[in-house]
Design a protein around this motif. Structure first.
Motif, PDB file in Angstrom:
ATOM      1  N   ASP A   3       0.837  -1.201   0.000  1.00  0.00           N
ATOM      2  CA  ASP A   3       0.000   0.000   0.000  1.00  0.00           C
ATOM      3  C   ASP A   3       0.870   1.248   0.000  1.00  0.00           C
ATOM      4  N   THR A   4       1.307   1.661  -1.178  1.00  0.00           N
ATOM      5  CA  THR A   4       2.056   2.901  -1.334  1.00  0.00           C
ATOM      6  C   THR A   4       1.837   3.402  -2.750  1.00  0.00           C
ATOM      7  N   ALA A   5       1.896   4.714  -2.934  1.00  0.00           N
ATOM      8  CA  ALA A   5       1.612   5.272  -4.258  1.00  0.00           C
ATOM      9  C   ALA A   5       2.260   6.644  -4.378  1.00  0.00           C
ATOM     10  N   PRO A   6       2.667   7.015  -5.601  1.00  0.00           N
ATOM     11  CA  PRO A   6       3.168   8.371  -5.824  1.00  0.00           C
ATOM     12  C   PRO A   6       2.023   9.371  -5.708  1.00  0.00           C
ATOM     13  N   ASN A   7       2.368  10.623  -5.589  1.00  0.00           N
ATOM     14  CA  ASN A   7       1.351  11.669  -5.418  1.00  0.00           C
ATOM     15  C   ASN A   7       1.544  12.755  -6.470  1.00  0.00           C
ATOM     16  N   PRO A   8       1.234  12.451  -7.737  1.00  0.00           N
ATOM     17  CA  PRO A   8       1.417  13.471  -8.768  1.00  0.00           C
ATOM     18  C   PRO A   8       0.323  14.524  -8.699  1.00  0.00           C
ATOM     19  N   PRO A   9       0.579  15.715  -9.230  1.00  0.00           N
ATOM     20  CA  PRO A   9      -0.497  16.714  -9.314  1.00  0.00           C
ATOM     21  C   PRO A   9      -1.588  16.222 -10.258  1.00  0.00           C
ATOM     22  N   LEU A  10      -2.734  16.845 -10.181  1.00  0.00           N
ATOM     23  CA  LEU A  10      -3.889  16.389 -10.960  1.00  0.00           C
ATOM     24  C   LEU A  10      -3.594  16.336 -12.460  1.00  0.00           C
ATOM     25  N   TRP A  11      -2.825  17.300 -12.963  1.00  0.00           N
ATOM     26  CA  TRP A  11      -2.590  17.352 -14.397  1.00  0.00           C
ATOM     27  C   TRP A  11      -1.607  16.285 -14.872  1.00  0.00           C
ATOM     28  N   LEU A  12      -0.995  15.543 -13.932  1.00  0.00           N
ATOM     29  CA  LEU A  12      -0.099  14.456 -14.310  1.00  0.00           C
ATOM     30  C   LEU A  12      -0.699  13.090 -14.010  1.00  0.00           C
ATOM     31  N   ARG A  13      -1.988  13.034 -13.737  1.00  0.00           N
ATOM     32  CA  ARG A  13      -2.614  11.759 -13.420  1.00  0.00           C
ATOM     33  C   ARG A  13      -3.143  11.057 -14.661  1.00  0.00           C
ATOM     34  N   LEU A 285       2.285  -4.366  -6.326  1.00  0.00           N
ATOM     35  CA  LEU A 285       2.102  -2.937  -6.056  1.00  0.00           C
ATOM     36  C   LEU A 285       1.546  -2.317  -7.322  1.00  0.00           C
ATOM     37  N   GLN A 286       0.282  -1.899  -7.281  1.00  0.00           N
ATOM     38  CA  GLN A 286      -0.410  -1.406  -8.472  1.00  0.00           C
ATOM     39  C   GLN A 286      -1.076  -0.064  -8.159  1.00  0.00           C
ATOM     40  N   PRO A 287      -0.272   1.003  -8.055  1.00  0.00           N
ATOM     41  CA  PRO A 287      -0.844   2.319  -7.773  1.00  0.00           C
ATOM     42  C   PRO A 287      -1.692   2.806  -8.947  1.00  0.00           C
ATOM     43  N   PRO A 288      -2.655   3.668  -8.701  1.00  0.00           N
ATOM     44  CA  PRO A 288      -3.524   4.130  -9.790  1.00  0.00           C
ATOM     45  C   PRO A 288      -2.801   4.997 -10.801  1.00  0.00           C
ATOM     46  N   HIS A 289      -1.741   5.686 -10.368  1.00  0.00           N
ATOM     47  CA  HIS A 289      -1.025   6.609 -11.246  1.00  0.00           C
ATOM     48  C   HIS A 289       0.451   6.216 -11.332  1.00  0.00           C
ATOM     49  N   GLY A 290       1.089   6.712 -12.373  1.00  0.00           N
ATOM     50  CA  GLY A 290       2.509   6.427 -12.553  1.00  0.00           C
ATOM     51  C   GLY A 290       2.904   6.258 -13.998  1.00  0.00           C
ATOM     52  N   GLY A 291       1.912   5.969 -14.868  1.00  0.00           N
ATOM     53  CA  GLY A 291       2.234   5.799 -16.280  1.00  0.00           C
ATOM     54  C   GLY A 291       3.201   4.656 -16.486  1.00  0.00           C
ATOM     55  N   HIS A 292       4.005   4.765 -17.526  1.00  0.00           N
ATOM     56  CA  HIS A 292       5.021   3.748 -17.811  1.00  0.00           C
ATOM     57  C   HIS A 292       6.380   4.270 -17.347  1.00  0.00           C
ATOM     58  N   VAL A 293       6.827   3.771 -16.226  1.00  0.00           N
ATOM     59  CA  VAL A 293       8.090   4.173 -15.602  1.00  0.00           C
ATOM     60  C   VAL A 293       8.143   5.698 -15.415  1.00  0.00           C
ATOM     61  N   GLY A 294       6.991   6.269 -15.071  1.00  0.00           N
ATOM     62  CA  GLY A 294       6.945   7.698 -14.789  1.00  0.00           C
ATOM     63  C   GLY A 294       7.042   7.921 -13.290  1.00  0.00           C
ATOM     64  N   PHE A 295       5.937   7.673 -12.591  1.00  0.00           N
ATOM     65  CA  PHE A 295       5.881   7.754 -11.136  1.00  0.00           C
ATOM     66  C   PHE A 295       6.396   9.093 -10.619  1.00  0.00           C
ATOM     67  N   VAL A 296       5.918  10.156 -11.245  1.00  0.00           N
ATOM     68  CA  VAL A 296       6.288  11.500 -10.796  1.00  0.00           C
ATOM     69  C   VAL A 296       5.624  11.776  -9.459  1.00  0.00           C
ATOM     70  N   GLY A 297       6.398  12.248  -8.506  1.00  0.00           N
ATOM     71  CA  GLY A 297       5.874  12.622  -7.207  1.00  0.00           C
ATOM     72  C   GLY A 297       6.077  14.104  -6.963  1.00  0.00           C
TER      73      GLY A 297
END
Length: 325
Positions: A3-13, A285-297
């Motif tokens: 249970d962990t996930a990156p926290n990108p801004p809305l425009w990067l989701r 580990l399957q976070p909702p956001h992250g794209g393909h090897v993106g995972f911008v936080g």
């Protein structure tokens, strides 16, 4: 499931936005120490780019993605974080990557688990503790190897990031829509010249594709014309079926973190495994956001790509103090 996930801004989701924007946050690569070592065929040399840590520290091995290198954004970020811990690190290049010409009679592909095993056994002779990470194509090959090798795999733990673990499902994404438009030419721009050069140097190949490659417009076409026949597959569909790591996940016996963003534009979410499809050694580990090897936080409003390397190294650190393998 972890249970962990990156926290990108809305425009990067959006999966495409996250994937592409991560490259803009790429740090400068560390000061690598390069060694050229034999590949598993014994007919080519490949580049191992090392960072040296403290005596007795573990080694983190990274297998890059399609046409990646030690300069890829995820590779540089992981090696910088590895160095901060005082650990050793190495980015191992596949044949033809990292600026080293390929002299072997084969190329590299997503199911080349024999190359993964050869590399890990080579490094185990130098370092008492080895952790392995694979990204995208490298992640698929690493996870497939772990399923094949079981308890004999010479790693204490491993991680596969954004692996296209069902290659047929991933292939459908690259045949149409935004994924085809945004990424196909990026990969073919380097793959096609390499393949054409390879064929020019190996005139005795049992298939003739040089002229057809000039008109290749898709990754599926490239796999049909080059990857599959060169490596003994009937066609791309046979290649995708036999090279996918997903059927091997129930047989993994070393701890494996399998990290896939649900919005990865390279793989439809329905292809992601659940706990019933993997062994007890696999952590999903399957976070909702992250794209393909993106995972911008973001931290205090500042964007970064530290979430991925920090997550991988935190996972590996769980196994420190255990018995080396």
């Amino acid at each position: 499931m972890l249970d962990t996930a990156p926290n990108p801004p809305l425009w990067l989701r959006n999966g495409h936005a996250d994937t592409l924007f991560a490259k803009l946050l790429q740090p400068s690569p560390p000061a690598y120490r390069r060694e050229l070592l034999p590949d598993s065929t014994g007919q080519a040399q490949v580049a191992y780019d090392f960072i040296d840590g403290q005596d007795g520290a573990p080694l983190v091995v990274l297998f890059h993605g399609l046409e990646g290198s030690s300069r890829s954004h995820y590779a540089a970020a992981l090696m910088h974080e590895t160095a901060k811990r005082g650990w050793h690190g190495v980015v191992v290049h596949f044949r033809s990557c990292g600026g080293v010409a390929n002299r072997a009679p084969v190329f590299y592909h997503a199911g080349d688990s024999s190359e993964i095993g050869f590399v890990l056994h080579t490094l185990q002779r130098r370092y008492p503790t080895v952790y392995a990470a694979g990204v995208s194509l490298g992640g698929n090959a690493l996870a497939k190897y772990l399923g094949e090798a079981g308890e004999a795999a010479p790693v204490r733990a491993a991680a596969a990031v954004s692996a296209p673990l069902d290659l047929a499902a991933a292939g459908t994404r690259f045949e149409r829509g935004a994924t085809r438009l945004l990424y196909t030419r990026y990969f073919l721009n380097t793959l096609l010249p390499k393949a054409q050069q390879f064929l020019a140097e190996h005139g005795d190949m049992p298939f003739q594709t040089a002229s057809a490659l000039k008109n290749c417009r898709t990754l599926g076409g490239f796999d049909d014309l080059f990857t599959a026949p060169l490596h003994g597959f009937a066609d791309r569909h046979d290649y995708y079926r036999r090279a996918s790591c997903k059927p091997y996940l129930p047989f993994v016996r070393r701890p494996l973190l399998l990290l896939n963003a649900v919005n990865d534009p390279f793989l439809p979410p329905e292809a992601l495994p659940d706990a019933a499809e993997v062994s007890d050694s696999v952590t999903l580990l399957q976070p909702p956001h992250g794209g393909h090897v993106g995972f911008v936080g973001q931290t205090a409003g500042k964007l970064h790509i530290r979430w991925l390397p920090e997550t991988l190294l935190a996972y590996f650190a769980r196994f420190e103090g255990g018995q080396a393998v």
